[in-house]
Design a protein around this motif. Structure first.
Motif, short mmCIF file in Angstrom:
data_model
loop_
_atom_site.label_atom_id
_atom_site.label_comp_id
_atom_site.label_asym_id
_atom_site.label_seq_id
_atom_site.Cartn_x
_atom_site.Cartn_y
_atom_site.Cartn_z
N GLY A 78 0.80 -1.22 0.00
CA GLY A 78 0.00 0.00 0.00
C GLY A 78 0.83 1.27 0.00
N ARG A 79 2.17 1.15 0.06
CA ARG A 79 3.04 2.32 0.04
C ARG A 79 3.49 2.59 -1.39
NH1 ARG A 79 6.57 2.16 5.52
NH2 ARG A 79 5.01 1.18 6.85
N ASN A 80 3.22 3.78 -1.89
CA ASN A 80 3.54 4.11 -3.27
C ASN A 80 5.04 4.15 -3.52
OD1 ASN A 80 0.91 4.30 -4.13
ND2 ASN A 80 0.76 6.51 -3.78
N ILE A 81 5.44 3.65 -4.68
CA ILE A 81 6.82 3.81 -5.17
C ILE A 81 6.78 5.05 -6.05
CG2 ILE A 81 8.77 2.71 -6.32
CD1 ILE A 81 7.71 1.12 -3.94
N GLU A 82 7.09 6.20 -5.45
CA GLU A 82 6.90 7.48 -6.13
C GLU A 82 8.22 8.08 -6.56
OE1 GLU A 82 4.68 11.80 -5.38
OE2 GLU A 82 4.80 10.31 -3.78
N TYR A 83 8.20 8.66 -7.76
CA TYR A 83 9.39 9.36 -8.26
C TYR A 83 9.15 10.86 -8.30
CZ TYR A 83 12.76 11.41 -11.45
OH TYR A 83 13.73 12.21 -12.00
N THR A 84 10.06 11.62 -7.70
CA THR A 84 10.20 13.04 -7.98
C THR A 84 11.70 13.28 -8.13
OG1 THR A 84 10.45 13.71 -5.66
CG2 THR A 84 8.20 13.61 -6.54
N TYR A 85 12.06 14.38 -8.73
CA TYR A 85 13.47 14.56 -9.07
C TYR A 85 14.38 14.64 -7.84
CZ TYR A 85 13.48 19.51 -7.75
OH TYR A 85 13.42 20.69 -7.04
N ASP A 86 13.81 15.00 -6.67
CA ASP A 86 14.70 15.18 -5.53
C ASP A 86 14.37 14.25 -4.36
OD1 ASP A 86 12.33 16.32 -4.77
OD2 ASP A 86 13.23 18.10 -3.83
N ASN A 87 13.50 13.23 -4.57
CA ASN A 87 13.33 12.26 -3.49
C ASN A 87 14.35 11.13 -3.69
OD1 ASN A 87 12.27 10.63 -5.52
ND2 ASN A 87 10.31 10.27 -4.52
N ALA A 88 14.28 10.10 -2.87
CA ALA A 88 15.28 9.04 -2.93
C ALA A 88 15.30 8.35 -4.29
CB ALA A 88 15.02 8.02 -1.83
N PHE A 89 14.12 8.15 -4.88
CA PHE A 89 14.04 7.53 -6.20
C PHE A 89 14.77 8.42 -7.21
CE2 PHE A 89 10.78 5.23 -9.19
CZ PHE A 89 11.83 4.79 -9.97
#
Length: 523
Positions: free
Chosen positions: A78-89
């Motif tokens: 239930g936890r999203n695998i989210e991308y933004t340019y400055d998060n851990a991903f």
């Protein structure tokens, strides 16, 4: 106590864990969970040192975004695998791209491939860390505020000339400080569970001694192999004479239709035009869905066994019984519905002219006959070697080239903890030996130099092995540490497999879909 990660970051993990509930008992709770949960909770953090990709101070879960695009690549628990340019991903992508940097132009196809690999590598690391966080939360632990304070003091944002700068800390916004504390809490929790899993291993001296005994003794073997293709020509001719029907040829044509209705339409059209010599080839060009349509459906002179592979012996008998110009079918196959036409009479078989064809057929369809013959031959050679007292001499006299394996321990399936493998060779005959029960059951019993194994079936051949040399290594000083490392690596692999299991109810993988949305032109 501290935990040192593979990229050189050391985190102090002593005395900062506190349960969310005072009466929480982690080990007791494990007995109440499913086997799958036990595996994940106990082995989860074994991959911490490899999965964080150097982002020990870049939170997977609390990356601070400053606006801009964000994309959801899936979820775990239930936890999203989210991308933004400055998060851990985003930072993991940037780091992976830097690692892959080759200086190629962004319009280059190789760059497109590199970009995909970098994104997938980053995504995988974030998936694993998200899974770890999920199971950490289920375990009921969190770091103490005191431990978080200690690491905030050590955080680079609040240091000047290597010392904590109180003025910098006071000047930071409350939002920034809250985010930093959350990030530290998450990373400390990850590191602590990793320490619990990796550093709390216990192996008794008896276990260590047993494993070392398996690893320390390495044997090498002289061997020969007899390929199935060496089946004697005389035996091939005998088989051909007994099975003339299989190798009888008849010129035929075929039309393959997508379904029974289309196939019956083909039959109906042919019956209407059968007086026209080109009727079948014209219908094939219009209706057929196989590679023969360009030749008017003609397969040329075709062996009985090849047609039988498609439609079975009974139906093939019907095709070979046709009058010239007649059709049979439609027959349902794995490739569609097929209608055959007899283009000429069957051809008589001269097995002497078909030796290689018959050999190929036997290699595909009569492996048991070939295997039995080669085992019998290997048994004869074994008796000769024992009588001669020299495996190498006896094999050479019988026309075989003797080869020697690399030294390896008894190591089924090539466990890296135990060292070498019989497959450390350029000889394809030895491929698969490491996981072959037949191989190990035949060579382990031979313990004296010069002893000869019973025949071993390997990769369309039969082999004989003779113990050539045996050596025992001195015990490594770091053996206990190596065992710890290999066990942790095994747990890491198990965890990774469990996390990305396609049948997992926790993991929702949308990487390809989201990646192609971001990069639609290159996909």
């Amino acid at each position: 106590m501290s935990m040192v990660f593979s990229f050189g970051v050391s985190l102090n993990t002593e005395g900062f864990m506190s349960p969310k509930k005072s009466n929480h008992n982690f080990k007791t709770e494990q007995t109440k969970t499913t086997t799958g949960s036990n595996v994940l909770k106990y082995i989860g953090l074994a991959i911490v040192s490899l999965a964080l990709l150097g982002l020990i101070f870049s939170s997977v879960f609390s990356g601070r975004t400053k606006g801009g695009n964000h994309f959801i690549f899936g979820s775990y628990g239930g936890r999203n695998i989210e991308y933004t340019y400055d998060n851990a991903f985003g930072q993991a992508v940037e780091k992976a791209m830097a690692n892959y940097n080759t200086g190629v132009d962004q319009d280059n196809q190789f760059y497109t491939f590199i970009r995909y690999m970098a994104w997938q590598e980053a995504y995988t690391s974030v998936v694993f860390n998200t899974a770890i966080a999920y199971h950490l939360d289920k375990s009921g632990y969190e770091p103490s505020s005191r431990a978080v304070d200690r690491h905030i003091i050590e955080f680079g944002r609040y240091r000047t000339n290597g010392e904590f700068d109180e003025a910098k800390y006071i000047a930071a916004s409350q939002t920034t400080k809250d985010a930093d504390r959350k990030m530290m809490r998450e990373q400390l929790t990850l590191a602590t569970w990793g320490q619990d899993v990796l550093d709390s291993q216990y192996h008794s001296q008896a276990q260590l001694d047993f494993l070392w005994e398996m690893r320390s003794t390495e044997n090498s073997y002289d061997y020969i192999s007899i390929p199935f293709s060496d089946f004697p020509e005389k035996k091939i001719l005998e088989y051909g004479e007994k099975n003339l029907k299989l190798f009888t040829k008849r010129p035929v044509s075929r039309i393959t239709a997508s379904d029974e209705e289309k196939a019956k339409e083909v039959v109906s059209k042919f019956e209407e035009k059968r007086q026209d010599m080109t009727a079948f080839s014209e219908i094939a060009a219009e209706y057929s869905q196989d590679s023969y349509k360009d030749d008017g459906g003609s397969m040329g002179a075709t062996d009985y066994y090849l047609i039988s592979d498609l439609i079975g012996a009974e139906n093939t008998d019907a095709v070979f019984a046709l009058g010239e110009g007649d059709i049979a079918g439609p027959f349902e196959t794995d490739y569609g519905w097929i209608v055959f036409k007899a283009d000429g009479p069957s051809e008589a078989v001269n097995v002497s002219d078909r030796v290689e064809d018959i050999r190929s057929y036997m290699l595909q369809n009569e492996v048991g006959i070939l295997e039995d013959a080669m085992i019998a031959k290997a048994e004869e050679l074994r008796v000769k070697a024992i009588a001669a007292g020299s495996f190498r001499e006896a094999m050479t006299q019988n026309g075989f080239q003797v080869q020697t394996t690399a030294a390896f321990p008894v190591n089924f399936a090539t466990d890296s903890m135990l060292g070498g493998s019989p497959e450390n060779s350029d000889d394809p005959v030895l491929n698969g030996t490491a996981s072959s029960e037949d191989f190990w059951s035949k060579i382990v019993p031979i313990t004296n130099i010069g002893d000869v194994s019973r025949p071993v079936v390997l990769n369309s051949s039969v082999a004989l092995f003779s113990l050539a040399a045996s050596n025992t290594a001195e015990k490594m000083d770091y053996w206990p540490s190596l065992v710890d490392y290999e066990v942790a690596r095994s747990r890491q692999t198990d965890f990774q497999t469990a996390v990305v299991n396609p049948d997992s109810k926790l993991f929702d993988d949308k990487f390809s879909e989201e990646y192609n949305r971001i990069f639609p032109a290159q996909g």
